[in-house]
Motif scaffolding. Structure first.
Motif, PDB file in Angstrom:
ATOM      1  N   PHE A  49       0.882  -1.165   0.000  1.00 45.71           N
ATOM      2  CA  PHE A  49       0.000   0.000   0.000  1.00 45.71           C
ATOM      3  C   PHE A  49       0.916   1.210   0.000  1.00 45.71           C
ATOM      4  N   ILE A  50       0.739   2.095  -0.984  1.00 43.36           N
ATOM      5  CA  ILE A  50       1.599   3.278  -1.052  1.00 43.36           C
ATOM      6  C   ILE A  50       0.752   4.546  -1.139  1.00 43.36           C
ATOM      7  N   THR A  51       1.363   5.630  -0.722  1.00 38.30           N
ATOM      8  CA  THR A  51       0.745   6.948  -0.777  1.00 38.30           C
ATOM      9  C   THR A  51       1.784   7.943  -1.274  1.00 38.30           C
ATOM     10  N   SER A  52       1.395   8.758  -2.235  1.00 40.21           N
ATOM     11  CA  SER A  52       2.240   9.867  -2.673  1.00 40.21           C
ATOM     12  C   SER A  52       1.388  11.121  -2.670  1.00 40.21           C
ATOM     13  N   THR A  53       1.973  12.187  -2.125  1.00 43.00           N
ATOM     14  CA  THR A  53       1.231  13.419  -1.885  1.00 43.00           C
ATOM     15  C   THR A  53       1.932  14.598  -2.540  1.00 43.00           C
ATOM     16  N   ILE A  54       1.135  15.491  -3.088  1.00 38.13           N
ATOM     17  CA  ILE A  54       1.647  16.747  -3.623  1.00 38.13           C
ATOM     18  C   ILE A  54       2.097  17.601  -2.434  1.00 38.13           C
ATOM     19  N   VAL A  55       3.197  18.336  -2.586  1.00 45.00           N
ATOM     20  CA  VAL A  55       3.686  19.168  -1.483  1.00 45.00           C
ATOM     21  C   VAL A  55       2.583  20.098  -0.991  1.00 45.00           C
ATOM     22  N   ASN A  56       2.542  20.252   0.326  1.00 47.34           N
ATOM     23  CA  ASN A  56       1.552  21.119   0.983  1.00 47.34           C
ATOM     24  C   ASN A  56       0.105  20.777   0.624  1.00 47.34           C
ATOM     25  N   TRP A  57      -0.101  19.563   0.155  1.00 47.55           N
ATOM     26  CA  TRP A  57      -1.453  19.091  -0.174  1.00 47.55           C
ATOM     27  C   TRP A  57      -2.151  20.030  -1.169  1.00 47.55           C
TER      28      TRP A  57
ATOM     29  N   HIS B 299      -3.210   6.868  -3.861  1.00 47.75           N
ATOM     30  CA  HIS B 299      -2.898   5.613  -3.176  1.00 47.75           C
ATOM     31  C   HIS B 299      -2.915   4.501  -4.215  1.00 47.75           C
ATOM     32  N   LEU B 300      -1.997   3.578  -4.071  1.00 47.74           N
ATOM     33  CA  LEU B 300      -1.993   2.351  -4.863  1.00 47.74           C
ATOM     34  C   LEU B 300      -1.783   1.178  -3.924  1.00 47.74           C
ATOM     35  N   ILE B 301      -2.395   0.073  -4.241  1.00 45.96           N
ATOM     36  CA  ILE B 301      -1.959  -1.217  -3.719  1.00 45.96           C
ATOM     37  C   ILE B 301      -1.370  -1.899  -4.936  1.00 45.96           C
ATOM     38  N   CYS B 302      -0.073  -2.218  -4.850  1.00 48.77           N
ATOM     39  CA  CYS B 302       0.637  -2.637  -6.046  1.00 48.77           C
ATOM     40  C   CYS B 302       1.881  -3.441  -5.705  1.00 48.77           C
ATOM     41  N   LYS B 303       2.484  -3.950  -6.760  1.00 48.05           N
ATOM     42  CA  LYS B 303       3.801  -4.574  -6.645  1.00 48.05           C
ATOM     43  C   LYS B 303       4.541  -4.377  -7.955  1.00 48.05           C
ATOM     44  N   SER B 304       5.847  -4.490  -7.871  1.00 42.92           N
ATOM     45  CA  SER B 304       6.706  -4.318  -9.034  1.00 42.92           C
ATOM     46  C   SER B 304       8.041  -4.985  -8.737  1.00 42.92           C
TER      47      SER B 304
ATOM     48  N   MET C  34       1.581  -5.412   2.617  1.00 48.54           N
ATOM     49  CA  MET C  34       0.304  -6.058   2.932  1.00 48.54           C
ATOM     50  C   MET C  34       0.607  -7.454   3.463  1.00 48.54           C
ATOM     51  N   ILE C  35       0.459  -7.620   4.777  1.00 46.55           N
ATOM     52  CA  ILE C  35       0.905  -8.850   5.428  1.00 46.55           C
ATOM     53  C   ILE C  35      -0.131  -9.962   5.426  1.00 46.55           C
ATOM     54  N   ASN C  36      -1.406  -9.617   5.187  1.00 47.89           N
ATOM     55  CA  ASN C  36      -2.444 -10.645   5.105  1.00 47.89           C
ATOM     56  C   ASN C  36      -3.685 -10.070   4.421  1.00 47.89           C
ATOM     57  N   ASN C  37      -4.659 -10.920   4.150  1.00 47.82           N
ATOM     58  CA  ASN C  37      -5.861 -10.493   3.438  1.00 47.82           C
ATOM     59  C   ASN C  37      -6.707  -9.506   4.233  1.00 47.82           C
ATOM     60  N   ASP C  38      -6.720  -9.618   5.557  1.00 47.04           N
ATOM     61  CA  ASP C  38      -7.487  -8.672   6.366  1.00 47.04           C
ATOM     62  C   ASP C  38      -6.942  -7.262   6.220  1.00 47.04           C
TER      63      ASP C  38
ATOM     64  N   MET D 165      -5.186  -6.210   3.687  1.00 41.83           N
ATOM     65  CA  MET D 165      -5.451  -5.853   2.289  1.00 41.83           C
ATOM     66  C   MET D 165      -6.885  -5.330   2.133  1.00 41.83           C
ATOM     67  N   LYS D 166      -7.848  -6.029   2.676  1.00 41.01           N
ATOM     68  CA  LYS D 166      -9.251  -5.597   2.585  1.00 41.01           C
ATOM     69  C   LYS D 166      -9.453  -4.234   3.228  1.00 41.01           C
ATOM     70  N   GLN D 167      -8.845  -4.043   4.383  1.00 40.54           N
ATOM     71  CA  GLN D 167      -8.984  -2.762   5.079  1.00 40.54           C
ATOM     72  C   GLN D 167      -8.414  -1.631   4.235  1.00 40.54           C
ATOM     73  N   LYS D 168      -7.254  -1.833   3.618  1.00 37.73           N
ATOM     74  CA  LYS D 168      -6.633  -0.789   2.805  1.00 37.73           C
ATOM     75  C   LYS D 168      -7.436  -0.525   1.530  1.00 37.73           C
ATOM     76  N   ILE D 169      -7.969  -1.567   0.908  1.00 41.49           N
ATOM     77  CA  ILE D 169      -8.802  -1.376  -0.286  1.00 41.49           C
ATOM     78  C   ILE D 169     -10.044  -0.574   0.077  1.00 41.49           C
ATOM     79  N   GLU D 170     -10.680  -0.904   1.189  1.00 40.64           N
ATOM     80  CA  GLU D 170     -11.852  -0.138   1.629  1.00 40.64           C
ATOM     81  C   GLU D 170     -11.476   1.306   1.932  1.00 40.64           C
ATOM     82  N   TYR D 171     -10.324   1.511   2.549  1.00 42.55           N
ATOM     83  CA  TYR D 171      -9.851   2.861   2.839  1.00 42.55           C
ATOM     84  C   TYR D 171      -9.656   3.648   1.537  1.00 42.55           C
ATOM     85  N   ILE D 172      -8.969   3.038   0.578  1.00 40.24           N
ATOM     86  CA  ILE D 172      -8.734   3.683  -0.712  1.00 40.24           C
ATOM     87  C   ILE D 172     -10.057   4.066  -1.361  1.00 40.24           C
ATOM     88  N   HIS D 173     -10.976   3.118  -1.425  1.00 41.37           N
ATOM     89  CA  HIS D 173     -12.230   3.352  -2.129  1.00 41.37           C
ATOM     90  C   HIS D 173     -13.144   4.334  -1.408  1.00 41.37           C
ATOM     91  N   SER D 174     -13.007   4.460  -0.098  1.00 43.42           N
ATOM     92  CA  SER D 174     -13.864   5.402   0.638  1.00 43.42           C
ATOM     93  C   SER D 174     -13.306   6.826   0.637  1.00 43.42           C
TER      94      SER D 174
END
Length: 177
Positions: free
Chosen positions: A15-23, A62-67, A126-130, A132-141
């Motif tokens: 789960f990653i977050t990148s923010t524009i300076v000073n929002w 926000h992204l949930i991703c891998k590379s 993301m250490i487990n599915n729980d 992961m689900k919490q972060k996906i819900e956070y992203i989408h909300s």
């Protein structure tokens, strides 16, 4: 200030977050959203980036991703988008925004005039599915919480619609849960 968060497991999903300076609300029109969307899509197609969930807000994403090399991939996305955003702001005559970005440039950043993104991207494995689900819900909300829309799937710049309908959005998603 540089982030203390690091990518320790290159095979993990983050789960990653990148923010524009000073929002600062850079992503206020479709063309600015498209700069970031195009960059993410390029790295999906060409650099083995997999996105499982995302949201682009007016001043962060926000992204949930891998590379294969997530740190480098995100660095390149942010570098490219910063250059494109600066170019577009110049074309649009956005002198006030450019002045803010110039004020935020770190002194040790030699060879550039502006600082668009805050440093780092706050990777959290993301250490487990729980989790992961919490972060996906956070992203989408996120868009609902900011009153951008009434329902998560209504925000165009999110994977919530894909999770609701199975129809791909602006960034192709690999369903993970």
């Amino acid at each position: 200030m540089r982030s203390t968060y690091k990518v320790h497991n290159p095979d993990a999903v983050y789960f990653i977050t990148s923010t524009i300076v000073n929002w600062i609300d850079v992503f206020a029109s479709e063309k600015y959203f498209n700069i970031l969307i195009d960059a993410v899509n390029f790295y999906i197609k060409n650099q083995n980036l997999t996105v499982y969930s995302y949201v682009i807000m007016k001043n962060h994403f926000h992204l949930i991703c891998k590379s294969d090399n997530l740190t480098e991939t995100i660095r390149l996305i942010k570098s490219y988008t910063a250059k494109k955003i600066i170019s577009e702001l110049n074309k649009d005559g956005e002198e006030e925004l450019l002045a803010h970005f110039a004020e935020n440039k770190k002194n040790y950043k030699i060879g550039r005039t502006y600082q668009i993104w805050q440093e780092g991207f706050h990777p959290q494995e993301m250490i487990n599915n729980d989790v992961m689900k919490q972060k996906i819900e956070y992203i989408h909300s996120n868009p609902v919480n900011e009153n951008y829309c009434k329902y998560p799937q209504d925000w165009k710049y999110s994977s919530a619609g894909f999770y609701e309908t199975g129809i791909h959005s602006l960034i192709p998603i690999e369903r993970i849960i």
